[in-house]
Motif scaffolding. Structure first.
Motif, PDB file in Angstrom:
ATOM      1  N   VAL A 265       0.775  -1.278  -0.048  1.00 14.09           N
ATOM      2  CA  VAL A 265      -0.087   0.017  -0.212  1.00 14.09           C
ATOM      3  C   VAL A 265       0.921   1.154  -0.042  1.00 14.09           C
ATOM      4  O   VAL A 265       1.882   1.330   0.643  1.00 14.09           O
ATOM      5  CB  VAL A 265      -0.848   0.010   1.163  1.00 14.09           C
ATOM      6  N   GLN A 266       0.442   2.008  -0.755  1.00 15.44           N
ATOM      7  CA  GLN A 266       1.471   3.605  -0.709  1.00 15.44           C
ATOM      8  C   GLN A 266       0.480   4.652  -0.587  1.00 15.44           C
ATOM      9  O   GLN A 266      -0.728   4.649  -0.746  1.00 15.44           O
ATOM     10  CB  GLN A 266       1.700   3.858  -2.187  1.00 15.44           C
TER      11      GLN A 266
ATOM     12  N   ALA B 227      -3.908   9.985  -0.514  1.00 14.89           N
ATOM     13  CA  ALA B 227      -4.559   8.969  -1.291  1.00 14.89           C
ATOM     14  C   ALA B 227      -3.874   7.584  -1.226  1.00 14.89           C
ATOM     15  O   ALA B 227      -2.744   7.796  -1.455  1.00 14.89           O
ATOM     16  CB  ALA B 227      -4.583   9.425  -2.721  1.00 14.89           C
ATOM     17  N   ALA B 228      -4.546   6.659  -0.892  1.00 13.79           N
ATOM     18  CA  ALA B 228      -3.856   5.258  -0.899  1.00 13.79           C
ATOM     19  C   ALA B 228      -4.163   4.568  -2.054  1.00 13.79           C
ATOM     20  O   ALA B 228      -5.415   4.571  -2.749  1.00 13.79           O
ATOM     21  CB  ALA B 228      -4.677   4.472   0.463  1.00 13.79           C
ATOM     22  N   SER B 229      -2.898   3.758  -2.494  1.00 10.95           N
ATOM     23  CA  SER B 229      -3.308   2.891  -3.720  1.00 10.95           C
ATOM     24  C   SER B 229      -2.302   1.746  -3.662  1.00 10.95           C
ATOM     25  O   SER B 229      -1.502   1.367  -2.594  1.00 10.95           O
ATOM     26  CB  SER B 229      -2.688   3.811  -4.948  1.00 10.95           C
ATOM     27  N   GLY B 230      -2.502   0.975  -4.492  1.00 10.69           N
ATOM     28  CA  GLY B 230      -1.849  -0.419  -4.307  1.00 10.69           C
ATOM     29  C   GLY B 230      -2.485  -1.521  -4.412  1.00 10.69           C
ATOM     30  O   GLY B 230      -3.599  -1.708  -4.819  1.00 10.69           O
ATOM     31  N   SER B 231      -1.909  -2.716  -3.974  1.00 10.80           N
ATOM     32  CA  SER B 231      -2.741  -3.737  -3.648  1.00 10.80           C
ATOM     33  C   SER B 231      -3.566  -3.982  -2.390  1.00 10.80           C
ATOM     34  O   SER B 231      -3.000  -4.619  -1.471  1.00 10.80           O
ATOM     35  CB  SER B 231      -1.746  -5.168  -3.748  1.00 10.80           C
TER      36      SER B 231
ATOM     37  N   LYS C 117     -12.491   6.331  -2.971  1.00 12.68           N
ATOM     38  CA  LYS C 117     -11.334   6.787  -3.272  1.00 12.68           C
ATOM     39  C   LYS C 117     -10.232   6.348  -2.543  1.00 12.68           C
ATOM     40  O   LYS C 117      -8.877   6.671  -2.890  1.00 12.68           O
ATOM     41  CB  LYS C 117     -11.289   8.353  -3.815  1.00 12.68           C
ATOM     42  N   ASN C 118     -10.473   5.776  -1.464  1.00 13.15           N
ATOM     43  CA  ASN C 118      -9.265   5.499  -0.325  1.00 13.15           C
ATOM     44  C   ASN C 118      -8.583   6.568   0.007  1.00 13.15           C
ATOM     45  O   ASN C 118      -7.313   6.669  -0.190  1.00 13.15           O
ATOM     46  CB  ASN C 118      -8.414   4.448  -1.156  1.00 13.15           C
ATOM     47  N   THR C 119      -9.341   7.864   0.098  1.00  8.60           N
ATOM     48  CA  THR C 119      -8.595   9.048   0.365  1.00  8.60           C
ATOM     49  C   THR C 119      -9.166   9.675   1.503  1.00  8.60           C
ATOM     50  O   THR C 119     -10.303   9.456   2.099  1.00  8.60           O
ATOM     51  CB  THR C 119      -8.866  10.030  -0.809  1.00  8.60           C
TER      52      THR C 119
END
Length: 120
Positions: free
Chosen positions: A2-3, A23-27, A75-77
């Motif tokens: 996770v980034q 904002a979170a992104s990744g798997s 948006k995982n934000t």
């Protein structure tokens, strides 16, 4: 993994406002809590506010009444609206989340930090 990527820091005069975004992104399999921490020069990192997966919030006394956290689950934000800023709010602000990637269990993830400077 996770980034977390933060944005929105900067220089503002006392009494002004800033809005931070993260904002979170990744798997990402699941995100539990998200929050903001800060670290001023020569001081330990401290919590500013945390928001749970259910939307419950926990503010530090220094943030109550001036800062507002919000979260966009789709948006995982997470956002931090900071009003009535004071010079003592000057710090590097870090985004945090407790999340599970598809390949692992829940753990803490941190952003790279964004500088907030409040001039008097």
């Amino acid at each position: 993994q996770v980034q977390l990527v933060e944005s929105g820091g900067g220089l503002v005069q006392a009494g002004g406002s800033l809005r931070l975004s993260c904002a979170a992104s990744g798997s990402i399999f699941s995100i539990n809590s998200m929050g903001w921490y800060r670290q001023a020069p020569g001081k330990q990192r401290e919590v500013v506010v945390v928001i749970s997966s259910g939307g419950n919030t926990n503010y530090a006394d220094s943030a109550k009444g001036r800062f507002t956290i919000s979260r966009d689950y789709a948006k995982n934000t997470v956002y931090l609206q900071m009003n009535s800023l004071k010079p003592e709010d000057t710090a590097v602000y870090y985004c945090n989340c407790v999340a599970a990637a598809y390949s692992g269990s829940y753990r803490d993830y941190w952003g790279q930090g964004t500088q907030v400077t409040v001039s008097s």
